[in-house]
Design a protein around this motif. Structure first.
Motif, PDB file in Angstrom:
ATOM      1  N   GLY A  31     -48.686   7.798   5.927  1.00 35.57           N
ATOM      2  CA  GLY A  31     -49.649   6.835   6.398  1.00 35.57           C
ATOM      3  C   GLY A  31     -49.736   5.715   5.361  1.00 35.57           C
ATOM      4  O   GLY A  31     -49.974   4.644   5.656  1.00 35.57           O
ATOM      5  N   TYR A 101     -58.499  11.321  12.192  1.00 36.36           N
ATOM      6  CA  TYR A 101     -57.152  11.063  11.344  1.00 36.36           C
ATOM      7  C   TYR A 101     -56.292  10.209  12.356  1.00 36.36           C
ATOM      8  O   TYR A 101     -55.586   9.286  12.010  1.00 36.36           O
ATOM      9  CB  TYR A 101     -56.659  12.393  10.969  1.00 36.36           C
ATOM     10  CG  TYR A 101     -55.943  12.159   9.504  1.00 36.36           C
ATOM     11  CD1 TYR A 101     -56.095  11.013   8.849  1.00 36.36           C
ATOM     12  CD2 TYR A 101     -54.972  13.040   9.049  1.00 36.36           C
ATOM     13  CE1 TYR A 101     -55.519  10.935   7.781  1.00 36.36           C
ATOM     14  CE2 TYR A 101     -54.152  12.922   7.986  1.00 36.36           C
ATOM     15  CZ  TYR A 101     -54.576  11.844   7.313  1.00 36.36           C
ATOM     16  OH  TYR A 101     -53.819  11.584   5.974  1.00 36.36           O
ATOM     17  N   THR A 104     -56.792   6.471  13.371  1.00 40.54           N
ATOM     18  CA  THR A 104     -56.239   5.396  12.524  1.00 40.54           C
ATOM     19  C   THR A 104     -54.859   4.904  12.681  1.00 40.54           C
ATOM     20  O   THR A 104     -54.383   3.745  12.524  1.00 40.54           O
ATOM     21  CB  THR A 104     -56.357   5.819  10.971  1.00 40.54           C
ATOM     22  OG1 THR A 104     -55.576   6.816  10.585  1.00 40.54           O
ATOM     23  CG2 THR A 104     -57.949   6.051  10.543  1.00 40.54           C
ATOM     24  N   ASP A 144     -57.289   4.958   6.846  1.00 37.90           N
ATOM     25  CA  ASP A 144     -56.606   6.064   5.994  1.00 37.90           C
ATOM     26  C   ASP A 144     -56.928   6.079   4.941  1.00 37.90           C
ATOM     27  O   ASP A 144     -56.440   7.243   4.129  1.00 37.90           O
ATOM     28  CB  ASP A 144     -55.174   5.433   6.118  1.00 37.90           C
ATOM     29  CG  ASP A 144     -53.957   6.284   6.825  1.00 37.90           C
ATOM     30  OD1 ASP A 144     -54.549   7.081   7.877  1.00 37.90           O
ATOM     31  OD2 ASP A 144     -52.975   6.427   6.284  1.00 37.90           O
ATOM     32  N   SER A 148     -57.063  10.377   4.121  1.00 37.54           N
ATOM     33  CA  SER A 148     -56.110  10.707   3.357  1.00 37.54           C
ATOM     34  C   SER A 148     -56.451  11.277   2.085  1.00 37.54           C
ATOM     35  O   SER A 148     -55.926  12.381   1.696  1.00 37.54           O
ATOM     36  CB  SER A 148     -54.790   9.699   3.088  1.00 37.54           C
ATOM     37  OG  SER A 148     -54.328   9.391   4.312  1.00 37.54           O
TER      38      SER A 148
END
Length: 531
Positions: A31, A101, A104, A144, A148
């Motif tokens: 990502g 998640y 995105t 992200d 993340s």
């Protein structure tokens, strides 16, 4: 009162490095690979867009974009990123990390493709469409950051947690490198296909219709790594810390982590209920208790990220202009549009290989040994040193020593990434409570992007020569590149000072750092943290 740690979280803190750790790094890291490609590839094509749509015959900078257009194209994705960091940071604490998640990634894939397909009957229409889609691309990229970082921190063990989070962020370096490589390949391919037209040194040869494909292809390639990662993101289980501490589902947390760690887990629903009754488990972001425990921490992570991003994005987005000013890159009047794209991409690739990527991985290697605090202080200090080395003898660099300038410039990037550019991403994912972790990381990152916006818009104008007259392109008077570099020295100094507000998280569990639990007597936590 001593609050005991849940067994499932103890197991995560003490787990040996396993395959699932590397899987999580790759999934989250891809990502960031995509994020950096999408954000920084625009610097490779702005001059090409200027050649195609804004060419002015007789100008000393053929095809230079008007400052307002250049700033909009370069900075609009950063505005979207800021908004996405705040929104997805908040929603990640409300709905769960995994649940949003994949959203995105979808935004990044669709917006990257749409950016390359920007349409319009007029030049203004093309630019407006490009800016619209790049805003939403940035919105997905922004999500992200907190998701993340939070997912990786909550999956990691406490001994190597810093390295794992930093490894996710280090993929940003490979994304910058990939942008340069893709631009080199695409521009060289069109050079081979259209040698007679694309490389003539006349205005017609520098704006052949085929050149319009180049910038579109470069932007659209950013959709590929994001699309490839989608399936694996959907397969990741929710983090045990969110499931147990926020969703209060002890059984599901134990099931998920037993599958990940391949060991039997005890659910402990009674302990989860007792933890939920603790006052420390319920205070909100805008409460006096949060202000008392974490107010200075949030201020420290936000301000340091703000100052480092002013410097980092000023350098990264406008390094092509600096290299032209010191004459490492030839004058635009001596190159066709595709030649210029090729040369800019080659310069960015060299800097990424020699300074950017090594800096990231030095952080990965040392962050759990010498600590986040020391690395961040050292990085800000060394950036000041090298920035002064660039700015004080700037006229010397311009006149006679291009290679020396490039070496110093690469070292600035090295200590930026073996320093605050990496640690400002790591620390906010470690020091805040689980129910506010994604939100606080998003706030810190958004303050960073506010600095990036200042860097993107401010450096463009500030770097203009104060002696330059307004011409038909509309350039304003600025303070010059040398004085703009002095301003960046000042931002590095402020970042250095505000680092003293940020705590050290090395060797401690996330719950210890947030204050949700304290080490149990005889648990060995202190000894483990010291190792």
């Amino acid at each position: 009162m001593v609050r005991q740690q849940l067994q499932v979280l103890k197991a995560l803190d003490g787990a040996k490095t396993q395959f699932y750790h590397f899987t999580a790094i790759v999934i989250a890291g891809m990502g960031f690979f995509t994020d950096s490609y999408d954000l920084f590839c625009i610097s490779l094509v702005t001059k090409l867009i200027g050649r195609i749509y804004y060419y002015k015959s007789g100008s000393p900078n053929p095809g230079s974009l008007p400052p307002n257009v250049n700033a909009a194209i370069s900075g609009v994705a950063l505005c979207g990123t800021l908004a996405g960091q705040l929104f997805f940071g908040w929603i990640g604490d409300k709905m769960g990390r995994k649940r949003v998640y994949s959203v995105t990634l979808i935004l990044m894939v669709v917006s990257a493709i749409a950016s390359g397909l920007s349409f319009g009957h007029t030049v203004k229409g093309v630019v407006a469409t490009l800016c619209f889609f790049r805003f939403w691309l940035g919105f997905g990229v922004g999500g992200d950051y907190p998701l993340s970082a939070t997912i990786m921190s909550e999956y990691a063990n406490k001994k190597t947690r810093g390295a794992f989070i930093a490894a996710v962020f280090a993929m940003q370096g490979f994304g910058i490198l990939a942008g340069g490589i893709v631009a080199i390949i695409v521009s060289a391919s069109f050079k081979t296909t259209y040698p007679a037209k694309a490389y003539r040194l006349d205005p017609i040869g520098s704006t052949v219709p085929q050149a319009d494909y180049v910038w579109r292809i470069i932007l659209m390639v950013g959709a590929i790594p994001a699309a490839l990662t989608y399936y694996w993101r959907m397969k990741m289980p929710e983090t045990a810390r969110y499931t147990a501490l926020v969703a209060r589902n002890a059984k599901q947390a134990a099931v998920d982590m037993a599958m990940v760690l391949n060991v039997e887990m005890e659910a402990e629903p009674e302990k989860v209920e007792r933890l939920a009754m603790e006052p420390s488990s319920s205070y909100g972001l805008f409460s006096k208790e949060f202000l008392r425990q974490h107010g200075l921490h949030l201020f420290g992570t936000s301000t340091t990220w703000f100052f480092i991003d002013i410097a980092f994005y000023s350098h990264t987005l406008f390094q092509k202009d600096i290299f032209t000013d010191v004459r490492w890159l030839p004058s635009a009047t001596t190159m066709s549009a595709l030649q210029e794209t090729y040369m800019i991409a080659r310069a960015q690739t060299i800097i990424a290989l020699c300074g950017t990527i090594p800096g990231y991985w030095f952080t990965v290697a040392f962050v759990d040994y010498i600590g986040r605090f020391v690395i961040q202080l050292m990085g800000f200090f060394m950036m000041m040193v090298f920035m002064l080395g660039l700015s004080i003898p700037y006229n010397h660099w311009k006149k006679s020593d291009h290679i020396g300038f490039v070496v110093m410039y690469a070292l600035t990037f090295f200590f930026c990434n073996f320093g605050p550019n990496a640690t400002t991403f790591v620390v906010p994912a470690e020091i805040f409570p689980a129910r506010l972790r994604s939100t606080c990381h998003g706030i810190s990152a958004a303050c960073g992007k506010a600095g990036a916006i200042i860097g993107a818009f401010g450096f463009l104008y500030a770097a203009e020569s104060p002696d330059k007259k307004n011409d038909d392109v509309g350039y304003p008077r600025g303070i010059g590149v040398q004085n703009a570099l002095y301003v960046l020295v000042a931002t590095d100094f402020l970042g250095f000072m505000f680092t003293f507000l940020v705590p050290e998280a090395k060797g401690k569990s996330l719950e210890e750092m947030s204050g949700d639990v304290k080490p149990e007597e005889g648990s060995g936590t202190d000894e483990e943290a010291a190792q």
